[in-house]
Scaffold this active site. Structure first.
Site, PDB file in Angstrom:
ATOM      1  N   TYR A 296      -7.547  56.018 -23.076  1.00  0.00           N
ATOM      2  CA  TYR A 296      -8.839  56.918 -23.042  1.00  0.00           C
ATOM      3  C   TYR A 296      -8.960  57.702 -21.641  1.00  0.00           C
ATOM      4  CZ  TYR A 296     -13.690  57.821 -24.117  1.00  0.00           C
ATOM      5  OH  TYR A 296     -15.074  58.326 -24.340  1.00  0.00           O
ATOM      6  N   TYR A 347     -12.071  65.930 -27.211  1.00  0.00           N
ATOM      7  CA  TYR A 347     -12.710  64.829 -26.709  1.00  0.00           C
ATOM      8  C   TYR A 347     -13.594  64.195 -27.822  1.00  0.00           C
ATOM      9  CZ  TYR A 347     -16.062  62.132 -23.765  1.00  0.00           C
ATOM     10  OH  TYR A 347     -16.602  61.057 -23.072  1.00  0.00           O
TER      11      TYR A 347
END
Lengths: 394, 151
Positions: A296, A347
């Site tokens: 991430y 994202y």
């Protein structure tokens, strides 16, 4: 009948667009379209989907999507499982997968979709001041209006303790961009980034420059999970879930998104704690067996800390690890964020990273690691509870 | 005083005591009357002993800079003229290491030194609510801390 084993059989995404690019589409619509794409990818009928899992629904409103609305939008005749992960943000992507796996293996549902949709309204951008910011009273009076401010403080302490440098952060950003330049779905596909460009980009919150921060994008992604038996009739090669789950150490609470009162000895970690060892033990693989990793990357520093938390390098050694080229494709020891990640693809709160993890195990990534057998995916370091997965080629 | 325009807190049941103490320029954290330990942010039970016998007490002793950032893009109109401005996480070693996140006053060409002592002062939000803020001190001297940037 043998034990039910869950596998990943479908992946789907909408087109990823810059923030506002899907206007006036809602998160609900994009979520539904991503699930439709995943069903098509698997060769399943949409009506076979009977479970829905998601997470990080932190922008409530009339456009917010939920299992009930998705069921209507998709025309699902029967919903047998729905779940939502408690989490402030992107810590929940792999956790939602774990819910789907558990539901399938327990026999509560047969085909479960994991979905995340992001369509930011202008009044509540993640990267700007918002009246709806979580932990508002802890951070807004301090002038900390955006996650970049808060994770910058966390990263600065790592630099102080271990000598991590801006040059190390740059390597993470450049790596993501090189991978995105090979991925036509990536928003920054056709935009190269040089080291000079990186250092010339405007400072957002020291030590984070513009290119240390993820893209502001809109789009949705979905994954479908079913049993290994059922997967035999499907279109795509199934991907094994070697281990998946949640894990966060004690005393963190809101952690870096709040008042930063995490325990002193774990402050500069992602707080995965003993979960990292537990995950590898459950999967029956070691760190050296991992061929490719997706970590991430709302901000570059998360990748560094994620590498340390899961033991791909020692604590405090992630800077030199990336400086040595170990996360690069194709020659690095552990290629990382091979689709471009949040920094350069889009994202989608970790679900696009999970999809890239699946592609690597299918052999279909645009930065395909040769003969990849084991892939690692980490959701957001520093958010509690966070989660991770180890995937395997079938 | 001129309206700063700064967004302030929306006090809730959990932290109303913190903000009312700020109105008397007292910086507080939660302390457990059963076991004596401090915690922050406030929650309804002591994380050490699970007692609900809790009180807001004034933080004491020195405050040390634990980490910081300097913000270069105004994400609220009230800080447009303050760019770049600092944000500090400061630690109170005498109070179980409780940390407070607040604005940090700084010399714009310097890098704040982690571990250095900070001094508390107060700024006002748009509605007049006092907000804690910190500035760097050289240990013992009371002078503003200035250190060349490390880059």
């Amino acid at each position: 009948m043998g034990k039910r084993v869950a596998v990943i059989v479908g992946i789907g995404q909408t087109e990823y667009r810059r923030r506002g690019g899907w206007n006036p589409a809602s998160e609900l619509e994009l979520a539904a379209r991503a699930i439709m794409a995943a069903a098509d990818d698997a060769g399943l009928k949409l009506r076979d989907v009977d479970g829905l899992c998601s997470y990080a629904n932190d922008m409530p409103g009339e456009d917010a999507y939920g299992a009930a609305l998705l069921q209507v939008a998709l025309g699902l005749p029967m919903l047998r499982h729905s779940s939502f992960v408690w989490c402030a943000g992107g810590g929940g992507a792999c956790a939602a997968l774990s819910h789907a796996v558990a539901a399938v293996e327990a026999g509560h549902a047969n085909v479960v979709a994991v979905v995340r949709s992001v369509c930011q309204p202008p009044e509540a951008r993640y990267g700007q001041f918002s009246d709806r910011r979580q932990f508002f009273n802890l951070v807004i009076p301090a002038g900390a209006y955006a996650p970049a401010h808060l994770f910058a403080i966390w990263m600065r302490r790592h630099m102080h303790e271990f000598g991590t440098t801006e040059q190390h952060l740059a390597q993470v950003a450049l790596n993501a961009r090189l991978n995105a330049n090979r991925n036509p779905q990536a928003l920054f596909h056709s935009k190269p980034l040089s080291e000079e460009d990186y250092f010339r980009s405007r400072m957002v919150a020291e030590p984070f420059r513009l290119f240390d921060c993820c893209i502001e994008s809109d789009g949705a992604a979905a994954i479908l999970v079913t049993t290994r038996d059922r997967a035999r009739d499907m279109r795509a090669r199934p991907v094994e879930v070697l281990a998946v789950g949640q894990g966060s150490g004690g005393g963190w609470g809101a952690g870096p998104l709040g008042s930063h009162n995490m325990p002193r000895d774990t402050y500069t970690t992602g707080n995965f704690g003993v979960f990292a060892d537990e995950l590898f033990a459950r999967a029956g693989v070691g760190r050296n067996d991992v061929d490719v990793a997706q970590i991430y990357d709302a901000f570059t520093g998360m990748v560094l800390i994620g590498l340390e938390d899961f033991g791909f390098c020692g604590r405090g050694e992630s800077g030199p690890f990336v400086a040595a080229g170990h996360i690069g494709f194709p020659h690095g020891r552990l290629p990382v964020n091979t689709s471009g990640g949040h920094l350069s693809e889009a994202y989608v709160h970790g679900l696009n990273l999970l999809i890239e993890g699946v592609r690597q195990m299918r052999g279909s990534s645009t930065s395909q690691v040769e003969n990849a057998q084991v892939g690692f995916v980490a959701s957001c370091p520093g958010l509690s509870p966070s989660s991770a997965a180890l995937l395997g080629r079938s | 005083m001129m309206n700063s325009g700064l967004p302030g807190p929306k006090p809730s049941q959990a932290d109303a005591g913190f903000w009312s103490a700020c109105r008397q320029h007292k910086l507080c954290a939660r302390r457990c009357l059963a076991c004596g330990s401090w915690h922050q942010p406030p929650i309804p039970m002591c994380p050490k002993c699970q007692s609900s016998n809790l009180e807001w007490q004034t933080l004491s002793g020195i405050a040390l800079l634990f980490s910081w950032t300097r913000v270069h893009i105004a994400m609220h109109p009230a800080v447009a003229d303050a760019i770049p401005y600092g944000i500090a996480v400061v630690e109170f070693p005498a109070c179980d290491g409780v940390r407070i996140i607040a604005r940090l006053d700084h010399a714009s060409d310097s890098a704040p030194a982690i571990g250095a002592e900070c001094e508390l002062y107060w700024i006002n939000a748009a509605d007049g609510q006092p907000l804690p803020a910190f500035r760097m001190l050289l240990p013992g001297s009371g002078a503003p801390f200035v250190q060349p940037a490390s880059r």
